[in-house]
Design an enzyme around this catalytic site. Sequence first.
Site, PDB file in Angstrom:
ATOM      1  N   LYS A  20       3.054  11.195  -3.343  1.00  0.00           N
ATOM      2  CA  LYS A  20       1.974  10.491  -4.107  1.00  0.00           C
ATOM      3  C   LYS A  20       1.100  11.534  -4.788  1.00  0.00           C
ATOM      4  O   LYS A  20       0.506  11.209  -6.236  1.00  0.00           O
ATOM      5  CB  LYS A  20       1.256   9.762  -3.271  1.00  0.00           C
ATOM      6  CG  LYS A  20       0.001   8.784  -3.832  1.00  0.00           C
ATOM      7  CD  LYS A  20      -0.604   7.822  -3.112  1.00  0.00           C
ATOM      8  CE  LYS A  20      -1.530   7.043  -3.347  1.00  0.00           C
ATOM      9  NZ  LYS A  20      -2.229   6.177  -2.469  1.00  0.00           N
ATOM     10  N   GLU A  25      -7.204   0.537  -4.393  1.00  0.00           N
ATOM     11  CA  GLU A  25      -7.301   0.518  -3.000  1.00  0.00           C
ATOM     12  C   GLU A  25      -8.553   0.009  -2.379  1.00  0.00           C
ATOM     13  O   GLU A  25      -8.760  -0.690  -1.665  1.00  0.00           O
ATOM     14  CB  GLU A  25      -6.878   1.689  -2.370  1.00  0.00           C
ATOM     15  CG  GLU A  25      -5.425   2.238  -2.511  1.00  0.00           C
ATOM     16  CD  GLU A  25      -4.960   3.485  -2.431  1.00  0.00           C
ATOM     17  OE1 GLU A  25      -5.728   4.430  -2.029  1.00  0.00           O
ATOM     18  OE2 GLU A  25      -3.673   3.844  -2.809  1.00  0.00           O
ATOM     19  N   ASP A  41       0.965  -1.280  -0.166  1.00  0.00           N
ATOM     20  CA  ASP A  41       0.089   0.155  -0.148  1.00  0.00           C
ATOM     21  C   ASP A  41       0.868   1.292  -0.094  1.00  0.00           C
ATOM     22  O   ASP A  41       1.408   1.718   1.032  1.00  0.00           O
ATOM     23  CB  ASP A  41      -0.998   0.085   1.397  1.00  0.00           C
ATOM     24  CG  ASP A  41      -1.888   1.160   1.358  1.00  0.00           C
ATOM     25  OD1 ASP A  41      -1.739   2.168   0.624  1.00  0.00           O
ATOM     26  OD2 ASP A  41      -2.436   1.391   2.627  1.00  0.00           O
ATOM     27  N   ASP A  91     -12.974   5.457   1.059  1.00  0.00           N
ATOM     28  CA  ASP A  91     -11.490   5.476   1.514  1.00  0.00           C
ATOM     29  C   ASP A  91     -11.005   6.913   1.234  1.00  0.00           C
ATOM     30  O   ASP A  91     -10.856   7.528   0.376  1.00  0.00           O
ATOM     31  CB  ASP A  91     -10.760   4.498   0.163  1.00  0.00           C
ATOM     32  CG  ASP A  91      -9.465   4.563   0.570  1.00  0.00           C
ATOM     33  OD1 ASP A  91      -8.740   5.379   1.713  1.00  0.00           O
ATOM     34  OD2 ASP A  91      -8.689   3.673  -0.147  1.00  0.00           O
TER      35      ASP A  91
END
Lengths: 624, 181
Positions: A87, A186, A25, A208
């Site tokens: 990211k 994800e 992850d 999420d």
Amino acid sequence: MALLQISEPGEATAPHEHRLAAGIDLGTTNSLVASVRSGVPDTLPDSEGRHLLPSVVHYLATGEHQVGTTALKQAADDPLNTVISVKRFMGRGTADVKSLGSVLPYEFVAGESGMPLIRTAAGDLSPVQVSADILDTLRQRAEQTLGGELTGVVITVPAYFDDAQRQATKDAGKLAGLNVLRLLNEPTAAAVAYGLDSGSDGIIAVYDLGGGTFDISILRLHQGVFEVMATAGDTALGGDDMDRAIAAWVMGQAGLGEDLKHGLQRRLLLAACAAKEALTDSDQVDIAVELENGTEWRGTLTRQRMDELIESLVRKTLGPCRRVLRDADLNTADISEVVMVGGSTRVLKVRTMVGEFFDREPLVNIDPDKVVAVGAAIQADILAGNKPEDSMLLLDVIPLSLGVETMGGLTEKIIKRNTTIPVSRAQDFTTYKDGQTAMALHVVQGERELVDDCRSLARFELRDMPPMTAGAARIRVTYQVDADGLLSVTAEEQTSGVQAHIAVKPSYGLSDNEIEGMLRDSMDHAEEDMKARRLREQQVEADRVLEALQAAMQKDADSFLSDEERSAIEQAATELAALRNGSDHRAIKTAIEKLESVSNVYVDRRMNANIRKAMAGHAVDEFK
Amino acid sequence: MSSTLTKNYFELFSLPQQYVLERSDLDARYRKLQHTVHPDRYARASDQERRLSMQQATHINEAYQVLKDPLRRGRYLLELRGHAIEDQQTTHQDPEFLMQQIELREVLGEIRQQDDPLQALDRLAREILAQYRALESDLAQALETDAETEQAVSLVLKMQYFMRLQNEVQELEADLEDELY
């Protein structure tokens, strides 16, 4: 020579042949690595027992770097050389980066291909390189814990990542020396971890909210099949934004202006983040921040006040929630469970507002930090071939429509969002002018009518078409999206057969040469290393081809092949097996191609037979 | 050339070549087929097998999209019977039907002026859906034999009108909701 004895993919013959695989992850704030050990998936801690690796890299003037907690400690003292939340910049252009949040703690310079580079003491670095450094740390952790080299990994990405962001992530994996088996969304990963755990069928919503990205996905679970029905989100919205809102409040309270030094900015954000976390368990929290003049500002933030500060941010997540329901043609009443994922769902205001929207209590009993990595580990274990083949299947979708620019700067959608992948669509276009011999194709992604409002993925040209009158040419443009959600585009003029093909490398991505260049740099630019690497790659591929083929042939060569066909394949296999142990990577490659071409007919017949077998002998009502 | 890649969609799913089908049965067959060919099953296979697996999975996805959609399934069946309908083919000779379309479009055009636009839109959407379903069951009948092909083509064209209208309703709904919240 004797044929090698190797098992069929998906069927481990002996327990000791367990292949090491991991799920990663790669998060905005924290990253994790997980693996299935003795049948149990769990995240792997570092030598000091910490599971979360802060997604932070500190670069030193010596060219060295530190990753994780040690790097995070430098964040306030050496902000320019400490890269956090990288990211957010994956697959983004310089212009995007400027618009991402008002407070950017580091300096960007434009790279050659328009890709933003982060200026550090160790040089100008692309977000892909920084991500690769994080992945490399996780790889080392996994290999040390598991005691061997990883066969492959699954890396998770936000479902709402576009093609450029996915490609950048895969590049980072490659750069870190990883065999990326799959990019996994994800929320799908979370659903796998949750669904396999609860064993219940139904329709679930996965909400999420991470540090920098938001995703909402609706999935249908049916006997081990996870079918994504719709997905939506915002790739620039997350807990970081809450921190900024709180930091802005502190600045207001402390009477600070906009123009702050990087170090103070970082201290403010860290204090804001700590306050946010504390307010999950307390009703109020004291904040202290050291100012530039050496004095300290002290204040108190109540949960109620924070809720007011972040309410509009949380509200922004509800728009995509409405959209997925609409896209999946569902009402909130159809949802059997709402699963909360991502550290930011610890914020109580998020839970309350999401609960109100879906009109049910969201599930918070699984660790929101670990669930994505655990799901990825389960998938990696299956892809590596450690599980019975029928145990699980994931059917995912593309998050954003893929289109092409047409006259007048308009977008023509070729593949609509929420289409199940892999998918291929073709559309015919024609020329605009008499005698036109070339055509520029502009590949875009997004929902808007105007090309300028969509993300530009790639531009390429179809050349050398025979001149024809306007409107006479037939140019067929074909989009193919693979199981990772990555796009390739082909264009062909139908009457002349002139072709152009491009695997879409995003405008802000890296070319294969650039990746190779970086790999070379990272390995002390030794020519031998590059050669060794190429050889190793071809050997791995040779093993894979031989392994798959021989297992298949042991099983059913007699049913599908004539003696002649069989001996041609065996001869090519023997040649490849001999070359595989040599040192000529080109010869191995040629031998692989030869073996593939003689065995093509066999592979094809086998797969068709499998399809027939899957459907054969089943009366209509057997499926009910 | 691969036989399953050229099979028609009904054959691929081992279904009789007819309009009426049961959705849950189709779904089950789809899952079973994907279980067999999906690229995840070939993650460690050779490049060659992975390519083929992706082609097959793509083909099955496309087939499923067509078969599960009443309109696309109808068009596809007509195509198999030699009556392909072009995308641009919209002309319709039924004046009563065209009148009705114009009226429905007028209602759609005035939604924003209503007291409760979302509720009014919901009413309209229900009406469109009811008409669409009625056409769908007429189409099922018309496609039972080869004798009523012309009637079937006409029904498919009518369904396309409603489908476009439905898309516009959904777009407006999305806009209204975005403005409201």
